[in-house]
Scaffold this active site. Structure first.
Site, PDB file in Angstrom:
ATOM      1  N   SER A  65       0.844  -1.184   0.000  1.00  0.00           N
ATOM      2  CA  SER A  65       0.000   0.000   0.000  1.00  0.00           C
ATOM      3  C   SER A  65       0.885   1.242   0.000  1.00  0.00           C
ATOM      4  CB  SER A  65      -0.888   0.012   1.243  1.00  0.00           C
ATOM      5  OG  SER A  65      -1.702  -1.140   1.310  1.00  0.00           O
ATOM      6  N   THR A 117      -3.929   1.835   2.138  1.00  0.00           N
ATOM      7  CA  THR A 117      -4.260   3.191   1.704  1.00  0.00           C
ATOM      8  C   THR A 117      -5.742   3.458   1.891  1.00  0.00           C
ATOM      9  OG1 THR A 117      -2.479   3.038   0.092  1.00  0.00           O
ATOM     10  CG2 THR A 117      -4.037   4.839  -0.196  1.00  0.00           C
ATOM     11  N   HIS A 155     -10.419  -4.222  -3.452  1.00  0.00           N
ATOM     12  CA  HIS A 155     -10.415  -5.302  -4.440  1.00  0.00           C
ATOM     13  C   HIS A 155     -11.792  -5.452  -5.101  1.00  0.00           C
ATOM     14  CE1 HIS A 155      -6.341  -5.967  -3.374  1.00  0.00           C
ATOM     15  NE2 HIS A 155      -6.590  -6.518  -2.204  1.00  0.00           N
TER      16      HIS A 155
END
Length: 283
Positions: A65, A117, A155
């Site tokens: 991230s 993030t 995702h």
């Protein structure tokens, strides 16, 4: 005298078991490229686990991230390739009911990890809030089962949450673009600095070649990526891969680099990241 045999150098690559990362690394995983004296071994783990492993310097190359990268500066540099950029889309907060942002500040949100993030950007939006870390692929079900009022999803859940009757509360990629005019840099590939300049450049070249190979041979790369697509048909997996493997992934470019710097600058101003971050990209 026989010629000296040079032992191949093993490069362990960590990336997520998701269709976009699988698509990106297809050519390297399936020996479609001449990698010379380098040999790549792939270790597939969720992004928060990879973030934590990178903090220990365990992997030569890893997806991480951008939030985690801020804590890796002593050991790793950002590769110019492998970026997952939310271009007016990104991690989402979803819920059973149509809550407003004020309600989110008063409830417990299921999050996929504090080094992601997604978590960083939600903190930039809400400030302090209560949360519980839940594996990313269990968050949707946990919210549907009302174990939590809301969940922060990453995702492919971004494309499937409505199948479980959930409501979108905020898309953090849209919010960030409205706030800054920049895309939201979610993740990138980092390389360990102790590999040396020559090896780092070759690793960078090969990862870019792997991404380009998949873009040029989309159908077989997508078929491979489908092995990592949870509850997605071909068309949905293709859409998801297109969101996160594209021209941004080949190279951040100036705007993408500016987005990384802006995100980490705002995180430092907000006190989420303790020190200013001098972002270091591999040439």
């Amino acid at each position: 005298m026989s010629a000296t045999t040079v032992e191949p150098r093993l490069i362990t690559v960590g990336h997520s078991p998701d269709p976009d990362d699988a698509f990106m690394f297809y050519a390297l995983a399936k020996d479609k490229l001449d990698t010379g004296n380098l040999r790549f071994r792939h270790e597939l783990q969720d992004i928060e686990t990879l973030n934590r492993r990178a903090l220990k310097g365990e992997l030569e190359v890893s997806a991480v991230s951008i939030h985690a990268y801020a804590h890796l500066l002593d050991q790793y540099a950002l590769l110019p390739t492998g970026c997952s950029m939310g271009d007016n889309y990104g991690p989402m907060v979803v819920a059973n009911d149509k809550y407003d942002l004020e309600h989110l500040k008063k409830t417990t949100i299921a999050v996929p990890g504090t080094m992601t993030t997604a978590f960083l950007s939600l903190k930039l939006l809400l400030g302090e809030f209560d949360y519980e870390v839940v594996p990313f692929d269990q968050i949707l079900q946990a919210v549907e089962d009302r174990k939590f009022d809301a969940g922060l999803i990453i995702h492919e859940g971004q494309l499937t949450f409505q199948n479980q009757g959930l409501h979108l509360i905020v898309d953090l990629g849209v919010w960030w673009q409205q706030k800054t005019g920049l895309p939201l840099p979610l993740g990138g590939n980092v390389v360990r600095k102790d590999l040396g300049d020559a090896t780092i450049r070759e690793v960078s070249r090969l990862i870019r070649a792997s991404i380009q190979y998949s873009l040029d041979h989309r159908q077989p790369a997508l078929e491979y990526a489908l092995n990592y697509a949870r509850d997605m048909d071909v068309s949905l997996a293709d859409k998801f891969v297109g969101m996160y493997v594209n021209n941004w992934t080949l190279d951040y470019g100036e705007r993408g680099r500016a987005a990384v710097r802006k995100l980490l600058e705002e995180a430092h101003k907000a006190g989420i990241i303790p020190a200013p971050v001098a972002v270091e990209f591999v040439d």
